[in-house]
Design a protein around this motif. Sequence first.
Motif, PDB file in Angstrom:
ATOM      1  N   LEU A  62     -11.286  18.003   0.757  1.00 17.68           N
ATOM      2  CA  LEU A  62     -12.121  16.846   0.453  1.00 17.68           C
ATOM      3  C   LEU A  62     -11.609  16.198  -0.819  1.00 17.68           C
ATOM      4  O   LEU A  62     -11.249  16.886  -1.771  1.00 17.68           O
ATOM      5  CB  LEU A  62     -13.578  17.268   0.273  1.00 17.68           C
ATOM      6  N   ILE A  63     -11.590  14.888  -0.842  1.00 20.73           N
ATOM      7  CA  ILE A  63     -10.993  14.182  -1.980  1.00 20.73           C
ATOM      8  C   ILE A  63     -11.789  14.364  -3.269  1.00 20.73           C
ATOM      9  O   ILE A  63     -11.226  14.381  -4.353  1.00 20.73           O
ATOM     10  CB  ILE A  63     -10.779  12.692  -1.655  1.00 20.73           C
ATOM     11  N   LEU A  78       3.020  15.662  -5.242  1.00 18.17           N
ATOM     12  CA  LEU A  78       3.298  14.321  -5.767  1.00 18.17           C
ATOM     13  C   LEU A  78       4.708  13.875  -5.406  1.00 18.17           C
ATOM     14  O   LEU A  78       4.946  12.692  -5.148  1.00 18.17           O
ATOM     15  CB  LEU A  78       3.083  14.291  -7.279  1.00 18.17           C
ATOM     16  N   ASP A  79       5.663  14.808  -5.363  1.00 22.19           N
ATOM     17  CA  ASP A  79       7.032  14.474  -4.958  1.00 22.19           C
ATOM     18  C   ASP A  79       7.090  14.022  -3.502  1.00 22.19           C
ATOM     19  O   ASP A  79       7.905  13.177  -3.143  1.00 22.19           O
ATOM     20  CB  ASP A  79       7.965  15.670  -5.157  1.00 22.19           C
ATOM     21  N   LYS A  80       6.219  14.589  -2.657  1.00 24.42           N
ATOM     22  CA  LYS A  80       6.182  14.206  -1.236  1.00 24.42           C
ATOM     23  C   LYS A  80       5.540  12.838  -1.052  1.00 24.42           C
ATOM     24  O   LYS A  80       5.696  12.219  -0.017  1.00 24.42           O
ATOM     25  CB  LYS A  80       5.401  15.234  -0.415  1.00 24.42           C
ATOM     26  N   LYS A  81       4.785  12.399  -2.005  1.00 23.20           N
ATOM     27  CA  LYS A  81       4.057  11.127  -1.979  1.00 23.20           C
ATOM     28  C   LYS A  81       2.934  11.170  -0.926  1.00 23.20           C
ATOM     29  O   LYS A  81       3.119  11.628   0.178  1.00 23.20           O
ATOM     30  CB  LYS A  81       4.987   9.947  -1.723  1.00 23.20           C
ATOM     31  N   LEU A  82       1.810  10.684  -1.323  1.00 23.62           N
ATOM     32  CA  LEU A  82       0.639  10.635  -0.460  1.00 23.62           C
ATOM     33  C   LEU A  82       0.833   9.544   0.583  1.00 23.62           C
ATOM     34  O   LEU A  82       1.135   8.406   0.251  1.00 23.62           O
ATOM     35  CB  LEU A  82      -0.601  10.364  -1.312  1.00 23.62           C
ATOM     36  N   GLN A  83       0.675   9.900   1.859  1.00 22.11           N
ATOM     37  CA  GLN A  83       0.902   8.957   2.951  1.00 22.11           C
ATOM     38  C   GLN A  83      -0.410   8.634   3.652  1.00 22.11           C
ATOM     39  O   GLN A  83      -1.334   9.424   3.634  1.00 22.11           O
ATOM     40  CB  GLN A  83       1.858   9.562   3.978  1.00 22.11           C
ATOM     41  N   GLY A  84      -0.429   7.487   4.304  1.00 15.28           N
ATOM     42  CA  GLY A  84      -1.543   7.110   5.168  1.00 15.28           C
ATOM     43  C   GLY A  84      -2.741   6.587   4.417  1.00 15.28           C
ATOM     44  O   GLY A  84      -2.829   6.666   3.203  1.00 15.28           O
ATOM     45  N   GLU A  89     -10.668   4.018  -4.974  1.00 15.79           N
ATOM     46  CA  GLU A  89     -10.816   4.451  -6.367  1.00 15.79           C
ATOM     47  C   GLU A  89     -10.811   5.975  -6.481  1.00 15.79           C
ATOM     48  O   GLU A  89     -10.197   6.538  -7.389  1.00 15.79           O
ATOM     49  CB  GLU A  89     -12.107   3.881  -6.951  1.00 15.79           C
ATOM     50  N   ASP A  90     -11.480   6.665  -5.552  1.00 14.79           N
ATOM     51  CA  ASP A  90     -11.505   8.127  -5.594  1.00 14.79           C
ATOM     52  C   ASP A  90     -10.117   8.714  -5.369  1.00 14.79           C
ATOM     53  O   ASP A  90      -9.742   9.707  -5.983  1.00 14.79           O
ATOM     54  CB  ASP A  90     -12.472   8.687  -4.553  1.00 14.79           C
ATOM     55  N   CYS A  91      -9.367   8.100  -4.490  1.00 17.20           N
ATOM     56  CA  CYS A  91      -7.996   8.539  -4.222  1.00 17.20           C
ATOM     57  C   CYS A  91      -7.152   8.372  -5.483  1.00 17.20           C
ATOM     58  O   CYS A  91      -6.377   9.265  -5.851  1.00 17.20           O
ATOM     59  CB  CYS A  91      -7.417   7.739  -3.064  1.00 17.20           C
ATOM     60  N   LEU A  95      -5.198  11.332  -7.598  1.00 16.14           N
ATOM     61  CA  LEU A  95      -3.781  11.307  -7.927  1.00 16.14           C
ATOM     62  C   LEU A  95      -3.556  11.484  -9.427  1.00 16.14           C
ATOM     63  O   LEU A  95      -2.647  12.210  -9.848  1.00 16.14           O
ATOM     64  CB  LEU A  95      -3.138  10.010  -7.439  1.00 16.14           C
ATOM     65  N   LYS A  96      -4.380  10.842 -10.240  1.00 16.03           N
ATOM     66  CA  LYS A  96      -4.270  10.991 -11.691  1.00 16.03           C
ATOM     67  C   LYS A  96      -4.565  12.433 -12.118  1.00 16.03           C
ATOM     68  O   LYS A  96      -3.904  12.986 -12.991  1.00 16.03           O
ATOM     69  CB  LYS A  96      -5.188  10.011 -12.428  1.00 16.03           C
ATOM     70  N   MET A  97      -5.579  13.042 -11.492  1.00 15.71           N
ATOM     71  CA  MET A  97      -5.899  14.427 -11.802  1.00 15.71           C
ATOM     72  C   MET A  97      -4.740  15.356 -11.411  1.00 15.71           C
ATOM     73  O   MET A  97      -4.389  16.275 -12.148  1.00 15.71           O
ATOM     74  CB  MET A  97      -7.169  14.866 -11.069  1.00 15.71           C
ATOM     75  N   MET A  98      -4.098  15.076 -10.275  1.00 14.11           N
ATOM     76  CA  MET A  98      -2.959  15.886  -9.824  1.00 14.11           C
ATOM     77  C   MET A  98      -1.800  15.738 -10.803  1.00 14.11           C
ATOM     78  O   MET A  98      -1.126  16.718 -11.111  1.00 14.11           O
ATOM     79  CB  MET A  98      -2.516  15.460  -8.424  1.00 14.11           C
TER      80      MET A  98
END
Length: 106
Positions: A62-63, A78-84, A89-91, A95-98
């Motif tokens: 869950l996000i 993060l190297d794989k990059k988030l797809q789809g 804003e939550d996403c 990403l910033k938290m990761m």
Amino acid sequence: MDGPEDELEKVFWKYLKNMFEEPLSTDPIWSALGQQRIISWRYYDACRVHCLNLESMDIYMLIERKYPLSAEICKAMLDKKLQGGKPDEDCYKMLKMMEKQAGIRK
């Protein structure tokens, strides 16, 4: 003797447990991540879930939840990059938290 339906039910409940229960870093699923190669990392905006596709399993998260991911796993994700999906804003916050957890962001 367990049939195929029983095995599917066990897998289903394992996925639900990993998504909704408080994740423990001692749970085998999280400790096994270090030995797995990440195939892809996808975001499903309709249900606000991101999925980590590994060599031998998929992990749905869950996000809005924080999971016990190591800095190395976060960096590899993060190297794989988030797809789809359409980032929201939550996403963006996830990403910033990761990035922070991976030691990329100060």
